[in-house]
Design an enzyme around this catalytic site. Structure first.
Site, PDB file in Angstrom:
ATOM      1  N   GLU A 209       0.844  -1.185   0.000  1.00  8.36           N
ATOM      2  CA  GLU A 209       0.000   0.000   0.000  1.00  8.36           C
ATOM      3  C   GLU A 209       0.881   1.238   0.000  1.00  8.36           C
ATOM      4  O   GLU A 209       2.063   1.164   0.356  1.00  8.36           O
ATOM      5  CB  GLU A 209      -0.892   0.028   1.252  1.00  8.36           C
ATOM      6  CG  GLU A 209      -1.875  -1.120   1.358  1.00  8.36           C
ATOM      7  CD  GLU A 209      -2.643  -1.104   2.678  1.00  8.36           C
ATOM      8  OE1 GLU A 209      -2.205  -0.390   3.609  1.00  8.36           O
ATOM      9  OE2 GLU A 209      -3.666  -1.792   2.771  1.00  8.36           O
ATOM     10  N   HIS A 248      -4.425   2.274   9.167  1.00  7.45           N
ATOM     11  CA  HIS A 248      -4.399   3.041  10.407  1.00  7.45           C
ATOM     12  C   HIS A 248      -3.010   3.580  10.687  1.00  7.45           C
ATOM     13  O   HIS A 248      -2.661   3.866  11.815  1.00  7.45           O
ATOM     14  CB  HIS A 248      -4.860   2.151  11.567  1.00  7.45           C
ATOM     15  CG  HIS A 248      -6.262   1.705  11.387  1.00  7.45           C
ATOM     16  ND1 HIS A 248      -7.343   2.423  11.853  1.00  7.45           N
ATOM     17  CD2 HIS A 248      -6.796   0.633  10.741  1.00  7.45           C
ATOM     18  CE1 HIS A 248      -8.462   1.807  11.530  1.00  7.45           C
ATOM     19  NE2 HIS A 248      -8.153   0.724  10.861  1.00  7.45           N
TER      20      HIS A 248
END
Length: 293
Positions: A209, A248
């Protein structure tokens, strides 16, 4: 042989009698995972899902010989649960819990390293060796047994990659969801290394990511060690604005290499087959393996 978990793994569930622990423990048992019991302080001596409940991990290890733990403990107490497992001699600790305070993980990570344990997560889907053991929250039916390893920061894309691999006529040796929090126990590079060294894994899918440098670190390591197995790479977040980070881990922003384009470039420069969409994973892997998808 397999990576991290297999049919011989003796698994305990920390947070066993809670709603999440109960649900996923039942799913793991139905899959065939060797769940030998669970831990809920204050409920030791009882049974749950026809398995014994213990007050501590130490007691569970002494009574069952457990070597693997999966953690469904609330965030405020999860780091303590991780350290308790390491203290008791558990060698593979899989922390599903999301939202563990970063300050807590800063203490827990070196603690478990000192005790020779391997931590997967937190905030991860877990680990699965298809047909042998599912220690996590992934849908087991998606994963077909085979010889392709998967390493992913994204839970959903772990399942998508497994599905694409199956559609290409291939299967999975072990899939490792490393988690997306700022501090995790096992990096992309470390997970890739486990699969590179596994004789039952012939190729690897590596899903990353935007944000952080895990994928770049893994790509450079792969090239330095000689690209022993084909690696197919994908980076999620290609349309995100510069400076954003997924999951997160938003509090940690790195440099220019954090963007999807930069990560994909680094991966290509280091010999990784990079795809632009998860839908391309299966066909690209089949081609790399010389299989007609």
């Amino acid at each position: 042989m397999s990576v991290l978990v297999n049919k011989n793994s003796k698994v305990i569930v920390q947070g066993f009698t809670g709603s999440e622990g109960s649900f996923h423990a039942q799913q793991m048992i139905e899959y065939g995972t060797n769940v030998v019991g669970g831990v809920t302080p204050g409920k030791g001596g009882s049974t749950h899902l026809d398995k014994p409940v213990f007050n501590s991990v130490e007691e569970a290890v002494q009574k069952t010989g457990a070597d693997t733990s999966i953690i469904f403990v609330p965030p405020a107490f999860a780091a303590d649960a991780i350290m308790e497992a390491a203290d008791a001699g558990i060698k593979v600790i899989i922390a599903i819990t999301e939202g563990i305070p970063v300050a807590d993980m800063m203490k827990a990570k070196p603690y478990i390293i000192e005790r020779g344990a391997t931590l997967i997560g937190p905030n991860c889907p877990g680990v699965i060796t298809p047909g042998e053991a599912k220690v996590g929250i992934m849908p087991g039916f998606v994963f077909k047994k085979g010889r392709i390893g998967i390493v992913s920061k994204s839970g959903t894309l772990t399942y998508e990659a497994a599905d694409q691999v199956a559609k290409a006529g291939l299967g999975v040796s072990t899939a490792i969801g490393i988690g997306g929090d700022p501090i995790i126990g096992t990096s992309t590079k470390q997970a890739v290394q486990l699969l590179m060294e596994d004789p039952e894994t012939d190729a690897i899918v590596m899903i990353g990511e935007i944000g952080g440098n895990y994928e770049a670190e893994a790509a450079k390591w792969i090239k330095e060690t000689g690209n022993k197995k084909p690696v197919i790479g994908f980076i999620a977040g290609q349309t995100a604005p510069a400076g954003r980070r997924m999951g997160h881990a938003g509090a940690i922003i790195g440099g220019a290499d954090d963007t999807a384009a930069a990560k994909m470039r680094i991966m290509r420069e280091n010999g990784i087959h990079v795809v632009d969409s998860p839908a391309e994973i299966g066909a690209t892997m089949a081609k790399a393996m010389g299989v007609n998808a």
